[in-house]
Design a protein around this motif. Structure first.
Motif, PDB file in Angstrom:
ATOM      1  N   SER A   2     -65.649 -55.943   3.047  1.00 55.29           N
ATOM      2  CA  SER A   2     -66.275 -56.504   4.237  1.00 55.29           C
ATOM      3  C   SER A   2     -67.035 -57.761   3.865  1.00 55.29           C
ATOM      4  O   SER A   2     -67.371 -57.959   2.704  1.00 55.29           O
ATOM      5  CB  SER A   2     -67.269 -55.512   4.821  1.00 55.29           C
ATOM      6  OG  SER A   2     -66.585 -54.463   5.440  1.00 55.29           O
ATOM      7  N   TYR A   4     -70.502 -59.898   4.420  1.00 57.23           N
ATOM      8  CA  TYR A   4     -71.888 -59.773   4.869  1.00 57.23           C
ATOM      9  C   TYR A   4     -72.594 -61.121   4.753  1.00 57.23           C
ATOM     10  O   TYR A   4     -72.371 -61.853   3.789  1.00 57.23           O
ATOM     11  CB  TYR A   4     -72.653 -58.770   4.002  1.00 57.23           C
ATOM     12  CG  TYR A   4     -72.150 -57.352   4.123  1.00 57.23           C
ATOM     13  CD1 TYR A   4     -72.629 -56.503   5.109  1.00 57.23           C
ATOM     14  CD2 TYR A   4     -71.184 -56.864   3.240  1.00 57.23           C
ATOM     15  CE1 TYR A   4     -72.169 -55.197   5.213  1.00 57.23           C
ATOM     16  CE2 TYR A   4     -70.716 -55.567   3.345  1.00 57.23           C
ATOM     17  CZ  TYR A   4     -71.204 -54.741   4.335  1.00 57.23           C
ATOM     18  OH  TYR A   4     -70.739 -53.468   4.430  1.00 57.23           O
ATOM     19  N   ALA A  86     -67.889 -54.176  -0.945  1.00 55.06           N
ATOM     20  CA  ALA A  86     -67.120 -52.996  -0.551  1.00 55.06           C
ATOM     21  C   ALA A  86     -67.802 -52.274   0.607  1.00 55.06           C
ATOM     22  O   ALA A  86     -67.158 -51.759   1.513  1.00 55.06           O
ATOM     23  CB  ALA A  86     -66.966 -52.048  -1.738  1.00 55.06           C
ATOM     24  N   ASP A  87     -69.120 -52.225   0.568  1.00 55.73           N
ATOM     25  CA  ASP A  87     -69.853 -51.512   1.604  1.00 55.73           C
ATOM     26  C   ASP A  87     -71.300 -51.966   1.614  1.00 55.73           C
ATOM     27  O   ASP A  87     -71.700 -52.802   0.792  1.00 55.73           O
ATOM     28  CB  ASP A  87     -69.758 -49.994   1.394  1.00 55.73           C
ATOM     29  CG  ASP A  87     -70.230 -49.578   0.010  1.00 55.73           C
ATOM     30  OD1 ASP A  87     -71.304 -50.030  -0.410  1.00 55.73           O
ATOM     31  OD2 ASP A  87     -69.520 -48.810  -0.657  1.00 55.73           O
ATOM     32  N   LEU A  88     -72.078 -51.399   2.545  1.00 57.13           N
ATOM     33  CA  LEU A  88     -73.473 -51.810   2.694  1.00 57.13           C
ATOM     34  C   LEU A  88     -74.289 -51.544   1.429  1.00 57.13           C
ATOM     35  O   LEU A  88     -75.142 -52.340   1.057  1.00 57.13           O
ATOM     36  CB  LEU A  88     -74.096 -51.085   3.901  1.00 57.13           C
ATOM     37  CG  LEU A  88     -75.537 -51.477   4.234  1.00 57.13           C
ATOM     38  CD1 LEU A  88     -75.639 -52.934   4.637  1.00 57.13           C
ATOM     39  CD2 LEU A  88     -76.090 -50.596   5.348  1.00 57.13           C
ATOM     40  N   ASP A  89     -74.013 -50.415   0.762  1.00 56.34           N
ATOM     41  CA  ASP A  89     -74.777 -50.092  -0.445  1.00 56.34           C
ATOM     42  C   ASP A  89     -74.640 -51.180  -1.509  1.00 56.34           C
ATOM     43  O   ASP A  89     -75.596 -51.511  -2.197  1.00 56.34           O
ATOM     44  CB  ASP A  89     -74.332 -48.738  -1.025  1.00 56.34           C
ATOM     45  CG  ASP A  89     -74.980 -47.575  -0.292  1.00 56.34           C
ATOM     46  OD1 ASP A  89     -75.763 -47.827   0.648  1.00 56.34           O
ATOM     47  OD2 ASP A  89     -74.682 -46.419  -0.639  1.00 56.34           O
ATOM     48  N   PRO A 112     -73.427 -57.563   8.892  1.00 60.14           N
ATOM     49  CA  PRO A 112     -71.973 -57.592   8.689  1.00 60.14           C
ATOM     50  C   PRO A 112     -71.343 -58.646   9.601  1.00 60.14           C
ATOM     51  O   PRO A 112     -71.812 -58.867  10.714  1.00 60.14           O
ATOM     52  CB  PRO A 112     -71.532 -56.185   9.087  1.00 60.14           C
ATOM     53  CG  PRO A 112     -72.610 -55.672   9.977  1.00 60.14           C
ATOM     54  CD  PRO A 112     -73.879 -56.366   9.603  1.00 60.14           C
TER      55      PRO A 112
END
Lengths: 117, 432
Positions: A2, A4, A86-89, A112
């Motif tokens: 994703s 951000y 890859a992700d929010l973390d 995002p």
């Protein structure tokens, strides 16, 4: 993956009076961030103070050009990273490397980007 | 649809038994079934629908085919098949949808009751619902809805908001999980301490809301208390770290007194008036053992110290024999770990019990300027109680009136009103 947007916000008055030691710490944070994020950083930039901003906006008809920022606030966006993660973390973990994430006069907003099919 | 053939056989299963079995499976396995289905759908809404379908189908199928030996395996398989079915049908549409981020390194769930994969599915669901990027309200709502399996209407009722409000809150939280890509995984070792704290905080809040309902007609919300204790047990079983051990100890030590905390009409009974013979001794013993385990497994956590305070109350043979000196000392430790005005308030009350009402009142007076306590009903109630013990009737009456104004819980209101009436009587007697 994703995308951000990391928006680095802070108190502009504080930023203008920042000590050389603190500046060096902030710089070190950005160096460490870019080293860790590598080519996941798609774009980045530091913004000039909001006194240099110009706003273009209209009232439904012709847009007018005015001196100054879109919003007159004490806390402004001072810089940004466009990041692939890859992700929010992962985005949060990288943000924590920045000194601005620790100081009380700054903070980082993670948003995002809309994923178009 | 393929269904495991491990049913008990026989076609004359009592409808009541089936209903009870499905309800029991709902309580025990909802989170694990949903967790394993999310791994297939990678979308919370679709997974929820599939799991609901599976429970509905259990009601029908088990009545004719018998209750399976392993209801959880049956439910996981049926929900999983339904999910794969949907995915095949909607694969084109689904490709365009934002998906839950899943850690691909985890193996498929095994059909063993406490297999690591099943445990992992449950934990991943809990950690996703309690992610710090979600608001506190959203975390609580999602945990009750997705991990405990409460309906949206039930969650709304627990927090006294309209069902449509709660539905919107849950939808917003799910949308954030999907679009911001909050990962569906157990955090890494580096993040775990912080993330366990967030989970324990949610479980504790659910318990606190259930055992001291701020508004409503009854003091205790049994459904919330049961959900919180169940969650704390699950966490302890799957992730026995000092914080989760301490939390379970605390909840058990408080919950052991549940039967005596209110009258049948729902009015609160003060600790000093509770019938200690009705306290659940087995639960107190279990809580005390867990407390020892928590203190042995690491430095004391906030929950372990709170549990120690609860144990001091639970193990005192009578109210008079309560070790107030120990309790004050424990509050001092708690204040260092968890500085909060509410803890200071509780410490002041314990101090008053140790050194007398005048000392307690002085300690409370120091908290009067604390803005977060300005509208906190227990501060007025505690002041009222010390003033009453000092026989300072007019001031006590004012404090009770203040507490009455601040509480929205009917049971607490009627208790405070009763105290106020008694004081008016004493004032008349004293000729004031």
């Amino acid at each position: 993956m994703s995308k951000y947007m990391l928006l680095i916000y802070g108190n502009e008055q504080r930023w203008e009076t920042i000590s050389p030691e603190e500046m060096a710490e902030i710089d070190a944070g950005h160096v460490a961030f870019q080293k860790q994020a590598g080519d996941r950083v798609l774009a980045a930039g530091q913004l000039e103070p909001s006194s240099t901003a110009t706003t273009v906006r209209g009232d439904g008809s012709a847009p007018a050009v005015t001196d100054g920022p879109f919003l007159e606030t004490k806390e402004v966006v001072g810089g940004f990273y466009l990041l692939e993660a890859a992700d929010l973390d992962e985005a949060v973990a990288l943000s924590r490397v920045l000194a601005e994430a620790r100081h009380e006069h700054s903070g980082i907003e993670i948003k995002p980007l809309v994923q178009h099919a | 649809m393929a269904v495991p053939e491990e049913t008990a056989g026989g076609s004359d299963v009592d409808a009541l038994d089936v209903g009870a079995a499905v309800a029991a499976a709902h309580r025990a396995h909802w989170a694990a079934v949903l967790g394993s289905t999310v791994r297939i759908t990678r979308d919370l809404d679709t997974a929820e629908e599939c799991v609901q379908d599976a429970y509905a189908q259990a009601l029908r199928t088990w009545a004719s085919a018998g209750i399976p030996d392993r209801p959880d395996a049956w439910l996981r398989t049926v929900a999983g098949n339904r999910a794969r079915d949907l995915l095949r049908r909607e694969s084109v549409w689904r490709r365009a949808m934002p998906l839950l981020v899943e850690d691909a390194t985890v193996p498929d769930p095994q059909d063993a009751d406490e297999s690591p994969a099943v445990a992992d599915d449950t934990l991943r669901l809990i950690f996703t619902c309690c992610h710090p990027a979600l608001s506190r309200e959203a975390r609580i709502a999602l945990t009750l809805r997705l991990v405990c399996g409460l309906s949206t209407a039930e969650v709304a009722r627990a927090f006294l908001v309209q069902e449509s409000t709660m539905a919107a809150r849950i939808t917003r939280a799910k949308k954030k999980i999907a679009t911001a890509r909050i990962p569906y995984r157990v955090p890494t070792a580096a993040d775990l301490p912080e993330r366990v704290s967030a989970v324990c905080d949610v479980v504790h809040l659910v318990f606190a809301t259930g055992s001291n309902a701020p508004v409503g007609e009854t003091l205790i919300r049994e459904d919330l208390v049961a959900s919180a204790v169940g969650l704390a047990r699950t966490l302890y079983r799957l992730l026995p770290v000092p914080e989760s051990i301490g939390l379970l100890a605390l909840l058990l030590l408080i919950d052991a007194r549940r039967a005596t905390r209110a009258t049948e009409a729902g009015d609160p009974i003060l600790l000093e008036d509770q019938d200690r013979s009705l306290w659940d001794r087995a639960m107190i013993a279990e809580g005390a053992d867990l407390l020892t385990e928590a203190l042995r497994s690491g430095p004391p956590t906030r929950y372990a110290v709170q549990a120690a305070i609860a144990a001091a109350h639970a193990e005192a043979p009578s109210f008079e024999a309560t070790d107030w000196a120990e309790i004050v000392a424990l509050y001092d430790v708690l204040l260092r770990l968890w500085p909060s005005p509410v803890v200071e308030l509780n410490r002041a009350v314990a101090l008053g019990m140790r050194d007398g009402p005048q000392a307690g009142l002085s300690a409370l007076d120091r908290l009067a300027a604390e803005p977060t306590l300005a509208t906190y009903r227990y501060l007025s109630a505690a002041r009222a109680d010390f003033l009453r013990r000092l026989k300072r009737w007019p001031e006590a009456a004012t404090a009770y009136e203040e507490a009455l104004m601040l509480t929205d819980n009917e049971a607490e209101r009627s208790y405070l009103a009763m105290r106020l009436a008694t004081i008016s009587f004493k004032r008349t007697q004293a000729g004031e």
